[in-house]
Design an enzyme around this catalytic site. Structure first.
Site, PDB file in Angstrom:
ATOM      1  N   THR A  97     -10.686   5.469  15.385  1.00 13.19           N
ATOM      2  CA  THR A  97     -11.158   5.907  16.700  1.00 13.19           C
ATOM      3  C   THR A  97     -10.712   4.853  17.718  1.00 13.19           C
ATOM      4  O   THR A  97      -9.992   3.914  17.359  1.00 13.19           O
ATOM      5  CB  THR A  97     -12.699   6.030  16.729  1.00 13.19           C
ATOM      6  OG1 THR A  97     -13.241   4.727  16.510  1.00 13.19           O
ATOM      7  CG2 THR A  97     -13.208   7.015  15.686  1.00 13.19           C
ATOM      8  N   GLN A  99      -5.850  -6.828  -1.970  1.00 14.95           N
ATOM      9  CA  GLN A  99      -4.726  -5.879  -1.890  1.00 14.95           C
ATOM     10  C   GLN A  99      -4.624  -5.042  -3.153  1.00 14.95           C
ATOM     11  O   GLN A  99      -4.364  -3.839  -3.085  1.00 14.95           O
ATOM     12  CB  GLN A  99      -3.410  -6.612  -1.631  1.00 14.95           C
ATOM     13  CG  GLN A  99      -3.169  -6.789  -0.141  1.00 14.95           C
ATOM     14  CD  GLN A  99      -1.778  -7.235   0.196  1.00 14.95           C
ATOM     15  OE1 GLN A  99      -1.049  -7.723  -0.668  1.00 14.95           O
ATOM     16  NE2 GLN A  99      -1.401  -7.114   1.447  1.00 14.95           N
ATOM     17  N   ILE A 135      -2.049  -2.225  17.774  1.00 14.49           N
ATOM     18  CA  ILE A 135      -3.243  -1.462  18.152  1.00 14.49           C
ATOM     19  C   ILE A 135      -2.775  -0.200  18.873  1.00 14.49           C
ATOM     20  O   ILE A 135      -1.955  -0.269  19.798  1.00 14.49           O
ATOM     21  CB  ILE A 135      -4.158  -2.317  19.049  1.00 14.49           C
ATOM     22  CG1 ILE A 135      -4.689  -3.503  18.231  1.00 14.49           C
ATOM     23  CG2 ILE A 135      -5.303  -1.485  19.616  1.00 14.49           C
ATOM     24  CD1 ILE A 135      -5.464  -4.524  19.038  1.00 14.49           C
ATOM     25  N   ARG A 175       2.182  -0.029  25.968  1.00 14.47           N
ATOM     26  CA  ARG A 175       1.672   0.410  24.679  1.00 14.47           C
ATOM     27  C   ARG A 175       1.729   1.931  24.569  1.00 14.47           C
ATOM     28  O   ARG A 175       2.116   2.494  23.557  1.00 14.47           O
ATOM     29  CB  ARG A 175       0.215  -0.075  24.539  1.00 14.47           C
ATOM     30  CG  ARG A 175      -0.343   0.023  23.129  1.00 14.47           C
ATOM     31  CD  ARG A 175      -1.762  -0.517  23.074  1.00 14.47           C
ATOM     32  NE  ARG A 175      -1.857  -1.948  23.291  1.00 14.47           N
ATOM     33  CZ  ARG A 175      -1.617  -2.879  22.363  1.00 14.47           C
ATOM     34  NH1 ARG A 175      -1.241  -2.529  21.163  1.00 14.47           N
ATOM     35  NH2 ARG A 175      -1.742  -4.162  22.641  1.00 14.47           N
ATOM     36  N   ASN A 205       0.837  -1.209   0.000  1.00 17.45           N
ATOM     37  CA  ASN A 205       0.000   0.000   0.000  1.00 17.45           C
ATOM     38  C   ASN A 205       0.869   1.254   0.000  1.00 17.45           C
ATOM     39  O   ASN A 205       0.591   2.206  -0.725  1.00 17.45           O
ATOM     40  CB  ASN A 205      -0.961  -0.006   1.187  1.00 17.45           C
ATOM     41  CG  ASN A 205      -2.193  -0.846   0.908  1.00 17.45           C
ATOM     42  OD1 ASN A 205      -3.096  -0.423   0.187  1.00 17.45           O
ATOM     43  ND2 ASN A 205      -2.215  -2.067   1.443  1.00 17.45           N
ATOM     44  N   HIS A 237      -8.682  -1.487   6.209  1.00 18.30           N
ATOM     45  CA  HIS A 237      -8.922  -2.800   6.799  1.00 18.30           C
ATOM     46  C   HIS A 237      -9.464  -3.724   5.713  1.00 18.30           C
ATOM     47  O   HIS A 237     -10.410  -3.355   5.008  1.00 18.30           O
ATOM     48  CB  HIS A 237      -9.923  -2.681   7.959  1.00 18.30           C
ATOM     49  CG  HIS A 237     -10.198  -4.006   8.592  1.00 18.30           C
ATOM     50  ND1 HIS A 237      -9.282  -4.636   9.405  1.00 18.30           N
ATOM     51  CD2 HIS A 237     -11.259  -4.849   8.491  1.00 18.30           C
ATOM     52  CE1 HIS A 237      -9.778  -5.800   9.798  1.00 18.30           C
ATOM     53  NE2 HIS A 237     -10.965  -5.948   9.254  1.00 18.30           N
TER      54      HIS A 237
HETATM   55  C1  GAR Z   1      -3.277  -4.729   3.866  1.00 16.52           C
HETATM   56  O1  GAR Z   1      -3.996  -5.671   3.122  1.00 16.52           O
HETATM   57  C2  GAR Z   1      -4.149  -4.095   4.923  1.00 16.52           C
HETATM   58  O2  GAR Z   1      -5.496  -4.078   4.581  1.00 16.52           O
HETATM   59  C3  GAR Z   1      -3.928  -5.003   6.085  1.00 16.52           C
HETATM   60  O3  GAR Z   1      -2.577  -5.346   6.027  1.00 16.52           O
HETATM   61  C4  GAR Z   1      -2.173  -5.412   4.660  1.00 16.52           C
HETATM   62  C5  GAR Z   1      -0.849  -4.728   4.522  1.00 16.52           C
HETATM   63  O4  GAR Z   1      -0.310  -4.956   3.284  1.00 16.52           O
HETATM   64  N1  GAR Z   1      -4.254  -4.357   7.313  1.00 16.52           N
HETATM   65  C6  GAR Z   1      -4.812  -4.952   8.350  1.00 16.52           C
HETATM   66  O5  GAR Z   1      -5.082  -6.123   8.352  1.00 16.52           O
HETATM   67  C7  GAR Z   1      -5.079  -4.031   9.521  1.00 16.52           C
HETATM   68  N2  GAR Z   1      -6.068  -4.603  10.379  1.00 16.52           N
HETATM   69  P1  GAR Z   1       0.927  -4.118   2.762  1.00 16.52           P
HETATM   70  O6  GAR Z   1       1.982  -4.102   3.853  1.00 16.52           O
HETATM   71  O7  GAR Z   1       1.412  -4.876   1.551  1.00 16.52           O
HETATM   72  O8  GAR Z   1       0.448  -2.747   2.428  1.00 16.52           O
END
Ligand code: GAR
Length: 222
Positions: free
Chosen positions: A149, A179, A100, A73, A22, A117
């Site tokens: 939030t 993705q 988190i 945390r 991403n 997400h």
């Molecule tokens: C993504 O698919 C994102 O939606 C997910 O982690 C992946 C990261 O991919 N996020 C979660 O699951 C958060 N709860 P990337 O490192 O290749 O961007």
């Protein structure tokens, strides 16, 4: 911070824990001249996150803050916040950041944190979303950009990308398809924020002055 850096637009940090595909989508859109954000910092909690390499290759400052080095945390989150503030960050973009965030952090940056997400929220907050969608026999699945939030994966939704589940999909194929859809919707939603079109107010997401009761949904072929 220099005046030139300010002039480039809203200063954004991208937080990653893993591969950073991403993040790469943001970089590619920036390089195409279509990102109204200044990608000022990439921060990770993991030294082995490939996202850090992508950032360095793209000339973006990086920072490693290992969560294991902190007793709580909130102490970890305070170290992140100090780094964000040093860089004058106005928007925090979580892109596969698998920690988190504490209520303290979320309040500190209220309305200025976006997450993506991999599910059509409010379905499937938490982990293992692709397997859960398949096991439920869902016809559609996707990913959702939302403001963060204190409710895990529960903040106001902005933009969802939706695809039709195929008969032969597996959790792995769905993950790949979702993705690739994320790479289109996440920079787009963040660009709205950079342009001043997207905001968080009164516990809701607003786009072009209109309160979003539901996210914008794009049906995508991925
Ligand atoms: C993504 O698919 C994102 O939606 C997910 O982690 C992946 C990261 O991919 N996020 C979660 O699951 C958060 N709860 P990337 O490192 O290749 O961007």
């Amino acid at each position: 911070m220099s005046r030139e850096a300010r002039a480039a637009g809203c200063r954004a940090a991208i937080l990653v824990s893993g591969s950073g595909t991403n993040l790469q989508a943001f970089i590619d859109r920036r390089d195409a001249g279509r990102l109204p954000l200044d990608l000022a910092l990439v921060l990770s909690n993991r030294a082995d996150a490939y996202g850090l390499t992508r950032a360095r290759d793209a000339g973006i400052s990086t920072n490693l803050i290992a969560h294991g080095d902190f007793a709580s945390r909130e102490a970890f989150d305070r170290a992140i916040a100090a780094r964000l503030d040093d860089s004058g960050i106005e928007l925090v973009i979580l892109a596969g950041f698998m920690r988190i965030l504490s209520p303290w952090f979320v309040r500190r940056y209220a309305g200025r944190i976006l997450n993506i997400h991999p599910a059509l929220l409010p379905k499937y907050p938490g982990l293992d979303t692709h397997r859960r969608a398949l096991e439920a026999g869902d016809a559609a699945h996707g990913s959702t950009v939302h403001f963060v939030t204190e409710v895990l994966d529960g903040g106001p939704r902005v933009l969802a990308g939706r695809l039709a589940i195929r008969e032969d999909d597996t959790p792995a194929s769905l993950m790949r398809r979702v993705q690739s859809l994320e790479h289109r919707i996440y920079p787009e939603a963040a660009a709205w924020f950079g342009e001043g079109r997207l905001a968080y107010s009164d516990g809701a997401a607003w786009l072009d002055g209109r309160r979003l009761e539901e996210p914008i949904v794009e049906d995508l072929d991925a």
